[in-house]
Design a protein around this motif. Sequence first.
Motif, PDB file in Angstrom:
ATOM      1  N   MET A  39       2.541  -7.673  41.383  1.00 38.51           N
ATOM      2  CA  MET A  39       2.322  -6.067  41.409  1.00 38.51           C
ATOM      3  C   MET A  39       3.171  -5.439  42.554  1.00 38.51           C
ATOM      4  O   MET A  39       3.967  -4.664  42.440  1.00 38.51           O
ATOM      5  CB  MET A  39       1.136  -5.694  41.276  1.00 38.51           C
ATOM      6  N   LYS A  75      -4.409  -3.226  34.900  1.00 41.10           N
ATOM      7  CA  LYS A  75      -3.343  -3.561  35.869  1.00 41.10           C
ATOM      8  C   LYS A  75      -3.118  -5.190  35.703  1.00 41.10           C
ATOM      9  O   LYS A  75      -1.846  -5.418  35.765  1.00 41.10           O
ATOM     10  CB  LYS A  75      -3.750  -3.576  37.193  1.00 41.10           C
ATOM     11  N   HIS A  76      -4.101  -6.113  35.570  1.00 37.24           N
ATOM     12  CA  HIS A  76      -3.883  -7.408  35.152  1.00 37.24           C
ATOM     13  C   HIS A  76      -5.426  -7.973  34.865  1.00 37.24           C
ATOM     14  O   HIS A  76      -6.171  -7.831  35.342  1.00 37.24           O
ATOM     15  CB  HIS A  76      -3.440  -8.132  36.283  1.00 37.24           C
TER      16      HIS A  76
END
Length: 227
Positions: A39, A75-76
């Motif tokens: 990221m 986000k993940h």
Amino acid sequence: MELDRTLIKTELLLKGYSKLSQFYLEDELASVSTATAEMINKWYERNIEDSDYWNYTWEGHGRVLYRIHNLERNKHPSINELCSGQKLLKAVSEIYGDEVVPTAHALIIKLPRIGASVPWHRDPVNVPAGCVYNFSIFLDDSYPANGCLEMLPGSHWLPPEFPVDRDRSPEGCEAVVSKRGDISIHDVRIVHGSGPSTGDSMRRSIVIEFCPKWIVDARSRGLISQS
Ligand code: NI
């Protein structure tokens, strides 16, 4: 993992912070570690404009990323697995002895050599001491050279109007040295800050604020204001 709840509760009430040493094993951190590194790299490579990626411009260095906000929002998957995993939630509810809800998630980033200091402050959460804690999951070792957390023991009991000098380390403050896999816990009312990163190592931590459900309910009824 067996928690020494008595020790943790005592430290949280007396000092305002405590630690769960080596809470996570290496294999539990591997995918989150990779995901967060990706990221950060992607943000730099693609010059992403996203209001969740908090950054500042430092002359000669360009944009410096220091926080990824709303970390739980897609986000993940590995981040969600870690943050809402039974291992963490069980430990948290054991420590609080109460029903709790996570109320904020963020990735704190100090890049090697250009990680800025965080001025001394108390988290802007309108609650009495001893109620709401921030849990910092360390993805990297954290020590003075890469800008580790520093706390003023006992300062969570100071009245809300107590003036905090943003730029000066208070007398008696302590560096919270942590290893990858440790979790540090601090009362949101404690006076804390962190220095700049001057070393070559990355410092990442996932911070989750856990709030007792009764406070969330009291807020929704207007009995406690948000700030
Ligand atoms: Ni803070």
